[in-house]
Design an enzyme around this catalytic site. Structure first.
Site, mmCIF file in Angstrom:
data_model
loop_
_atom_site.group_PDB
_atom_site.id
_atom_site.type_symbol
_atom_site.label_atom_id
_atom_site.label_comp_id
_atom_site.label_asym_id
_atom_site.label_seq_id
_atom_site.Cartn_x
_atom_site.Cartn_y
_atom_site.Cartn_z
ATOM 1 N N GLY A 1 60.229 44.567 7.218
ATOM 2 C CA GLY A 1 60.568 43.610 6.166
ATOM 3 C C GLY A 1 59.373 43.007 5.453
ATOM 4 N N ARG B 1 55.242 44.969 10.554
ATOM 5 C CA ARG B 1 56.450 44.234 10.925
ATOM 6 C C ARG B 1 57.536 44.569 9.902
ATOM 7 N NH1 ARG B 1 55.979 37.687 11.116
ATOM 8 N NH2 ARG B 1 55.688 37.952 8.874
ATOM 9 N N ILE C 1 57.000 20.658 4.460
ATOM 10 C CA ILE C 1 56.558 20.349 3.094
ATOM 11 C C ILE C 1 57.094 18.978 2.669
ATOM 12 C CG2 ILE C 1 56.482 21.183 0.710
ATOM 13 C CD1 ILE C 1 57.184 24.008 1.890
ATOM 14 N N ASN D 1 65.724 21.107 11.637
ATOM 15 C CA ASN D 1 64.446 21.787 11.901
ATOM 16 C C ASN D 1 63.287 20.809 11.767
ATOM 17 O OD1 ASN D 1 62.956 24.137 12.554
ATOM 18 N ND2 ASN D 1 62.381 24.381 10.403
ATOM 19 N N GLY E 1 60.876 17.545 6.905
ATOM 20 C CA GLY E 1 60.327 18.858 7.237
ATOM 21 C C GLY E 1 58.850 18.974 6.911
ATOM 22 N N ASP F 1 73.900 15.544 6.332
ATOM 23 C CA ASP F 1 73.865 16.958 5.954
ATOM 24 C C ASP F 1 74.049 17.093 4.447
ATOM 25 O OD1 ASP F 1 74.655 19.758 5.573
ATOM 26 O OD2 ASP F 1 74.841 19.794 7.754
ATOM 27 N N TYR G 1 67.861 35.329 2.537
ATOM 28 C CA TYR G 1 67.094 34.114 2.254
ATOM 29 C C TYR G 1 66.732 34.049 0.775
ATOM 30 C CZ TYR G 1 63.129 30.928 1.951
ATOM 31 O OH TYR G 1 62.278 29.929 1.556
ATOM 32 N N PHE H 1 54.401 30.024 -2.774
ATOM 33 C CA PHE H 1 53.859 31.198 -2.099
ATOM 34 C C PHE H 1 53.715 30.835 -0.612
ATOM 35 C CE2 PHE H 1 53.403 34.677 -5.148
ATOM 36 C CZ PHE H 1 54.109 34.073 -6.168
ATOM 37 N N ASN H 2 52.544 30.829 -0.001
ATOM 38 C CA ASN H 2 52.508 30.576 1.450
ATOM 39 C C ASN H 2 51.837 29.245 1.771
ATOM 40 O OD1 ASN H 2 53.065 33.501 1.190
ATOM 41 N ND2 ASN H 2 52.941 33.462 3.413
HETATM 42 P P1 NAD Z 1 61.369 22.811 7.090
HETATM 43 O O1 NAD Z 1 62.384 23.539 7.879
HETATM 44 O O2 NAD Z 1 60.221 22.210 7.784
HETATM 45 O O3 NAD Z 1 62.071 21.670 6.236
HETATM 46 C C1 NAD Z 1 63.429 21.755 5.820
HETATM 47 C C2 NAD Z 1 64.082 20.425 6.154
HETATM 48 O O4 NAD Z 1 65.452 20.479 5.757
HETATM 49 C C3 NAD Z 1 64.049 20.110 7.654
HETATM 50 O O5 NAD Z 1 63.634 18.776 7.839
HETATM 51 C C4 NAD Z 1 65.490 20.317 8.084
HETATM 52 O O6 NAD Z 1 65.845 19.492 9.173
HETATM 53 C C5 NAD Z 1 66.242 19.955 6.820
HETATM 54 N N1 NAD Z 1 67.575 20.555 6.742
HETATM 55 C C6 NAD Z 1 67.939 21.826 7.041
HETATM 56 N N2 NAD Z 1 69.240 21.979 6.827
HETATM 57 C C7 NAD Z 1 69.721 20.794 6.385
HETATM 58 C C8 NAD Z 1 71.005 20.337 6.002
HETATM 59 N N3 NAD Z 1 72.073 21.142 6.035
HETATM 60 N N4 NAD Z 1 71.139 19.053 5.610
HETATM 61 C C9 NAD Z 1 70.061 18.227 5.577
HETATM 62 N N5 NAD Z 1 68.828 18.610 5.932
HETATM 63 C C10 NAD Z 1 68.661 19.877 6.322
HETATM 64 O O7 NAD Z 1 60.876 23.807 5.948
HETATM 65 P P2 NAD Z 1 59.687 23.638 4.904
HETATM 66 O O8 NAD Z 1 58.663 24.647 5.238
HETATM 67 O O9 NAD Z 1 59.298 22.236 4.764
HETATM 68 O O10 NAD Z 1 60.436 24.148 3.596
HETATM 69 C C11 NAD Z 1 61.056 23.258 2.695
HETATM 70 C C12 NAD Z 1 61.790 24.061 1.646
HETATM 71 O O11 NAD Z 1 60.847 24.923 0.985
HETATM 72 C C13 NAD Z 1 62.879 24.953 2.197
HETATM 73 O O12 NAD Z 1 63.972 24.939 1.297
HETATM 74 C C14 NAD Z 1 62.234 26.322 2.227
HETATM 75 O O13 NAD Z 1 63.171 27.355 2.077
HETATM 76 C C15 NAD Z 1 61.316 26.255 1.021
HETATM 77 N N6 NAD Z 1 60.151 27.161 1.132
HETATM 78 C C16 NAD Z 1 59.341 27.090 2.225
HETATM 79 C C17 NAD Z 1 58.263 27.964 2.345
HETATM 80 C C18 NAD Z 1 57.362 27.938 3.552
HETATM 81 O O14 NAD Z 1 56.613 28.907 3.751
HETATM 82 N N7 NAD Z 1 57.341 26.879 4.355
HETATM 83 C C19 NAD Z 1 58.009 28.902 1.334
HETATM 84 C C20 NAD Z 1 58.858 28.933 0.230
HETATM 85 C C21 NAD Z 1 59.926 28.055 0.140
HETATM 86 N N1 UDP Z 2 51.220 38.333 10.178
HETATM 87 C C1 UDP Z 2 50.523 38.906 11.237
HETATM 88 N N2 UDP Z 2 50.729 38.394 12.493
HETATM 89 C C2 UDP Z 2 51.592 37.362 12.748
HETATM 90 C C3 UDP Z 2 52.281 36.787 11.654
HETATM 91 C C4 UDP Z 2 52.079 37.303 10.390
HETATM 92 O O1 UDP Z 2 49.758 39.832 11.049
HETATM 93 O O2 UDP Z 2 51.733 36.962 13.913
HETATM 94 C C5 UDP Z 2 50.974 38.832 8.811
HETATM 95 C C6 UDP Z 2 52.220 39.327 8.097
HETATM 96 O O3 UDP Z 2 52.421 40.695 8.360
HETATM 97 C C7 UDP Z 2 51.878 39.039 6.629
HETATM 98 C C8 UDP Z 2 50.994 37.795 6.702
HETATM 99 O O4 UDP Z 2 50.495 37.745 8.041
HETATM 100 O O5 UDP Z 2 51.104 40.088 6.091
HETATM 101 C C9 UDP Z 2 51.746 36.494 6.416
HETATM 102 O O6 UDP Z 2 52.896 36.432 7.235
HETATM 103 P P1 UDP Z 2 53.770 35.103 7.351
HETATM 104 O O7 UDP Z 2 54.896 35.381 8.288
HETATM 105 O O8 UDP Z 2 52.882 33.943 7.657
HETATM 106 O O9 UDP Z 2 54.288 34.882 5.856
HETATM 107 P P2 UDP Z 2 55.334 35.742 5.002
HETATM 108 O O10 UDP Z 2 55.433 37.104 5.605
HETATM 109 O O11 UDP Z 2 56.592 34.978 5.086
HETATM 110 O O12 UDP Z 2 54.766 35.788 3.627
#
Ligand code: NAD
Ligand code: UDP
Length: 344
Positions: free
Chosen positions: A301, A299, A13, A36, A11, A63, A155, A183-184
């Site tokens: 939520g 938006r 990260i 994903n 994925g 999985d 979530y 965070f983001n």
């Molecule tokens: P991503 O979807 O790119 O990566 C998740 C990976 O897990 C994907 O490769 C997907 O194929 C795999 N996966 C999903 N379900 C699976 C399963 N049942 N078995 C095996 N593999 C499975 O997401 P990401 O952005 O890389 O996020 C990684 C982790 O960090 C996630 O747990 C997510 O919730 C968490 N996280 C992400 C963010 C963000 O903004 N990206 C923020 C906070 C936390």
């Molecule tokens: N946002 C926006 N337009 C978009 C997507 C997001 O204005 O098309 C804003 C959203 O309202 C939030 C910030 O950008 O204030 C970050 O949103 P994102 O979905 O990237 O992250 P999260 O809401 O999950 O923290």
């Protein structure tokens, strides 16, 4: 170095972290069902990794909820797996509201099966992907790890429950666990070879902006300019995905060096929130490409603001984010420009 299991390693990260861990010399088993992500991400990682790294990377298509797939993963390396980084999961807030069972199944059920497999295979160390959304709708900033965590959607609820499951393993079995509350995360590896590859129209701000820059989407929609923030648009603590990937390597080292039961819960951010309009301006500065936008209503939520206290990560791990918002923009743009359709 003893091998590590990386769930969800293909994925966004995960792929950046796999690269950092290969560069650090680790042997890795990636378990991913590609729900994903694309296997191509790992091919690209190997292009960027040191020569011969393909000998240290084993990929299992499986999985995280499935005991047999986990057993295959634990048996894939030459030596026993000593630690896990658990990325596998689902991460879309709105989808979690619509499909709560899926989220409880994959995010909590997946963590439970993983913990079960770890116990079977004598592995007691895990770094877990948690999220800043566990803080719910906070009003006091910066967010400190000891503050209340009233998650408001499935979530965040499933992530908090998984944190609690792992904490129980620390207390009952002496495991070593790091729950990292991201965070983001945004941006991409500076090569532009790996990056975030959202399916369809992006929900998140950063990939939306890069697709507007690429001409794939016409105009950014700014969701709300009446928040109680400096310019009225939502504020988030964006961090470069390479900083985040490096934090995992440091957290693993920290846990690997400890013999006793350990539980750490750390925010990972920069400590500085940026508004939507600040991000737009930084992107324009970094790339020279104008981003036209319209202001729409809020938006559903969305919280007004998220901002991390980053002191705990600095004190415990000696880690802090070092890359600028402009770097996040230029690296994210390099990935989008070179890969207009992601890995497809
Ligand atoms: P991503 O979807 O790119 O990566 C998740 C990976 O897990 C994907 O490769 C997907 O194929 C795999 N996966 C999903 N379900 C699976 C399963 N049942 N078995 C095996 N593999 C499975 O997401 P990401 O952005 O890389 O996020 C990684 C982790 O960090 C996630 O747990 C997510 O919730 C968490 N996280 C992400 C963010 C963000 O903004 N990206 C923020 C906070 C936390
Ligand atoms: N946002 C926006 N337009 C978009 C997507 C997001 O204005 O098309 C804003 C959203 O309202 C939030 C910030 O950008 O204030 C970050 O949103 P994102 O979905 O990237 O992250 P999260 O809401 O999950 O923290």
């Amino acid at each position: 170095m003893a091998p590590l299991l990386i769930t969800g390693g293909a994925g966004f990260i995960g792929s950046h972290t796999v690269l950092v861990l290969l560069e650090a010399g680790h042997e890795l088993v990636v378990l991913d069902n590609f729900a994903n992500s694309s296997p191509l991400a790992l091919d690209r990682v190997l292009e960027l990794a040191p020569a011969g790294a393909d000998q240290r990377l084993h990929v299992i298509d499986g999985d995280v909820r499935c005991a047999e797939d986990l057993d295959r993963a634990f048996a894939a390396a030459a030596a026993p797996i000593t630690g896990v980084v658990h990325f596998a999961g689902r991460k879309a807030v709105r989808e979690s509201v619509e499909q709560p069972l899926l989220y409880w199944d994959v995010n909590l059920g997946g963590t439970r099966s993983l913990a079960d497999a770890m116990a079977r295979h004598g592995c007691e160390l895990v770094v877990f992907s948690s999220t800043a959304t566990v803080y719910g709708e906070p009003e006091v900033f910066p967010l400190v790890e000891t503050m209340p965590t009233p998650p408001v959607h499935p979530y965040a609820q499933t992530k908090l429950a998984a944190e609690q499951l792992l904490a129980a393993m620390v207390r009952s079995r002496g495991w070593r666990v790091a729950a990292l509350r991201y965070f983001n995360p945004v941006g991409a590896h500076p090569s532009g070879r790996i990056g975030e590859d959202p399916d369809g129209i992006p929900n998140n701000l950063f990939p939306y902006i890069t697709q507007v820059a690429a001409g794939r989407l016409e105009r950014l929609r700014v969701f709300g300019d009446d928040y109680p923030t400096a310019d009225g648009t939502g504020e988030r603590d964006y961090l470069h995905v390479m900083d985040l990937a490096e934090a995992h390597a440091v957290a693993l080292d920290y846990l690997l060096q400890r013999a006793e039961a350990t539980q750490i819960t750390l925010n990972l951010g920069t400590g500085r929130a940026r508004s939507v309009l600040e991000v737009v301006q930084a992107f324009e500065r970094a790339t020279g490409i104008p981003i036209p936008y319209d202001v729409l209503p809020r938006r559903a939520g969305d919280v007004p603001k998220l901002e991390a206290s980053v002191q705990a990560a600095a004190q415990l791990l000696g880690w802090q984010a070092s890359r600028s918002l402009e770097q996040m923009c230029s690296d994210g743009w390099a990935w989008q420009r070179a890969n207009p359709n992601g890995y497809r």
